[in-house]
Motif scaffolding. Structure first.
Motif, mmCIF file in Angstrom:
data_model
loop_
_atom_site.group_PDB
_atom_site.id
_atom_site.type_symbol
_atom_site.label_atom_id
_atom_site.label_comp_id
_atom_site.label_asym_id
_atom_site.label_seq_id
_atom_site.Cartn_x
_atom_site.Cartn_y
_atom_site.Cartn_z
ATOM 1 N N ALA A 33 0.826 -1.207 0.000
ATOM 2 C CA ALA A 33 0.000 0.000 0.000
ATOM 3 C C ALA A 33 0.861 1.258 0.000
ATOM 4 C CB ALA A 33 -0.933 -0.008 1.216
ATOM 5 N N GLY A 34 1.987 1.212 0.750
ATOM 6 C CA GLY A 34 2.890 2.350 0.742
ATOM 7 C C GLY A 34 3.516 2.583 -0.619
ATOM 8 N N VAL A 36 2.202 1.783 -3.544
ATOM 9 C CA VAL A 36 1.161 2.331 -4.417
ATOM 10 C C VAL A 36 0.936 3.809 -4.113
ATOM 11 C CG1 VAL A 36 -1.283 2.195 -5.005
ATOM 12 C CG2 VAL A 36 0.045 0.094 -4.732
ATOM 13 N N ALA A 37 0.953 4.168 -2.822
ATOM 14 C CA ALA A 37 0.755 5.575 -2.449
ATOM 15 C C ALA A 37 1.898 6.444 -2.961
ATOM 16 C CB ALA A 37 0.629 5.697 -0.928
ATOM 17 N N ILE A 38 3.139 5.947 -2.847
ATOM 18 C CA ILE A 38 4.282 6.719 -3.335
ATOM 19 C C ILE A 38 4.208 6.888 -4.841
ATOM 20 C CG2 ILE A 38 6.792 6.689 -3.589
ATOM 21 C CD1 ILE A 38 6.942 5.267 -0.898
ATOM 22 N N ALA A 40 1.509 6.887 -6.692
ATOM 23 C CA ALA A 40 0.375 7.717 -7.094
ATOM 24 C C ALA A 40 0.481 9.153 -6.595
ATOM 25 C CB ALA A 40 -0.927 7.110 -6.566
ATOM 26 N N LEU A 41 1.394 9.417 -5.672
ATOM 27 C CA LEU A 41 1.467 10.753 -5.069
ATOM 28 C C LEU A 41 1.730 11.859 -6.092
ATOM 29 C CD1 LEU A 41 1.251 12.148 -2.341
ATOM 30 C CD2 LEU A 41 3.725 11.909 -2.084
ATOM 31 N N GLN A 43 0.913 11.978 -9.191
ATOM 32 C CA GLN A 43 -0.285 12.185 -9.993
ATOM 33 C C GLN A 43 -1.367 12.903 -9.201
ATOM 34 O OE1 GLN A 43 -0.179 11.478 -13.187
ATOM 35 N NE2 GLN A 43 1.880 10.615 -12.963
ATOM 36 N N VAL A 44 -1.466 12.584 -7.900
ATOM 37 C CA VAL A 44 -2.486 13.231 -7.066
ATOM 38 C C VAL A 44 -2.161 14.696 -6.853
ATOM 39 C CG1 VAL A 44 -3.546 13.242 -4.783
ATOM 40 C CG2 VAL A 44 -3.101 11.071 -5.947
#
Length: 306
Positions: A33-34, A36-38, A40-41, A43-44
């Protein structure tokens, strides 16, 4: 029993035991999950998205000048044309563009924004308007348009380092930094686990049973290999989404990432992991209780940070 056979048996046992643990599944899920968050960050946050500028009026070459100014400054922009200032105002109000430049060819110019004009877009617009106005003035002074464009081309710059690097690639530090970071994270995940695992089997007397059939060297190497494999698998779950995102977006290039540098980095990673992994596992054999593992591994942790 051969040396490699004994090591593989111990390593396989460590992998099976730790992979079945509930803590392994929780840590693996959190690391994935970390990652994926890194990935996607960016792009967000949208920090790397090019700015969007609409043009309604202005000098004839303003749209081209905006694109060239953005590339020169390092802040790419997407330029679109609108029919009139009213359409440009509507595009800004709807959020379709970040800014709109309006005005007659000779000025004065007006920049329309929803709230404020960022520093990067301000620099792009200022440079583009100056260049477009200057080119328009040269053309009106009867300078041929192609000659005016050639005069306004930025000069080519050749960068020559003055420091002697002794034939080494000065950008190879990019690969070295990534390898050092990965090695630190891998040892952070596995070092204390190796020491704790050795101390646990020593306190429960499991190691006495194993040592009746295996030499201490094979037992130690097998435990480090098995725990290291599990730790590297967890680290891969963190890195995989980031690598996929980098490949999909085509950015960024790693400085000095030649085939030779990558091959040497892998060799140094394996050597460093083996050295510190065995050292952590060996310190676990120095204690009689698991509670003392933290204190006995503290010097190695400080050395690792250094």
């Amino acid at each position: 029993m051969s040396w490699w056979r004994g090591v593989s048996l111990v390593a396989g046992r460590e992998v099976r035991e730790r992979a079945r643990a509930r803590s392994f599944r929780w840590v693996a899920a959190l690391l994935l999950a970390g990652g994926v968050a890194i990935a996607a960050l960016p792009q967000v946050l949208g920090g790397d998205d090019p700015g969007r500028i609409a043009v309604a009026g202005g000098p004839p070459g303003l749209a081209v000048a905006l694109g060239e100014a953005g590339e020169a400054i390092g802040s790419p922009v997407r330029v679109s044309r609108t029919g009139d200032p009213a359409a440009a105002r509507s595009a800004v109000d709807a959020g379709d563009v970040d800014a709109a430049v309006t005005g007659p060819p000779e000025g004065p110019f007006r920049v329309l924004v929803r709230r404020e004009l960022g520093d990067e877009l301000r620099a792009v617009v200022t440079a583009a308007l100056s260049r477009a106005a200057l080119r328009d003035g040269l053309v009106r002074a009867r300078v041929a348009p192609d000659v005016a464009s050639a005069l306004l081309e930025p000069p080519r710059i050749e960068v020559s380092p003055v420091q002697d690097v002794g034939g080494r690639d000065p950008d190879a530090a990019g690969v070295a930094l990534i390898v050092a970071l990965l090695l630190y994270l891998a040892l952070l995940l596995t070092g204390l686990q190796a020491a704790t695992g050795v101390a646990e089997e020593k306190s429960s007397r499991i190691s006495e049973v194993l040592l009746a059939n295996l030499s201490p060297g094979r037992l130690l190497a097998g435990k480090v290999a098995g725990i290291g494999a599990v730790g590297l698998a967890q680290l891969a779950l963190l890195a995989l989404p980031v690598l996929v995102a980098l490949v999909a977006t085509g950015e960024p290039d790693v400085p000095g990432a030649s085939a030779g540098a990558i091959a040497m980095s892998i060799a140094w990673f394996v050597a460093g992991f083996a050295l510190f992994g065995l050292a952590f596992a060996a310190t676990g054999a120095l204690v009689a209780r698991q509670e003392d593992v933290g204190s006995v591994t503290m010097p190695l942790s400080v050395l690792l940070i250094g």
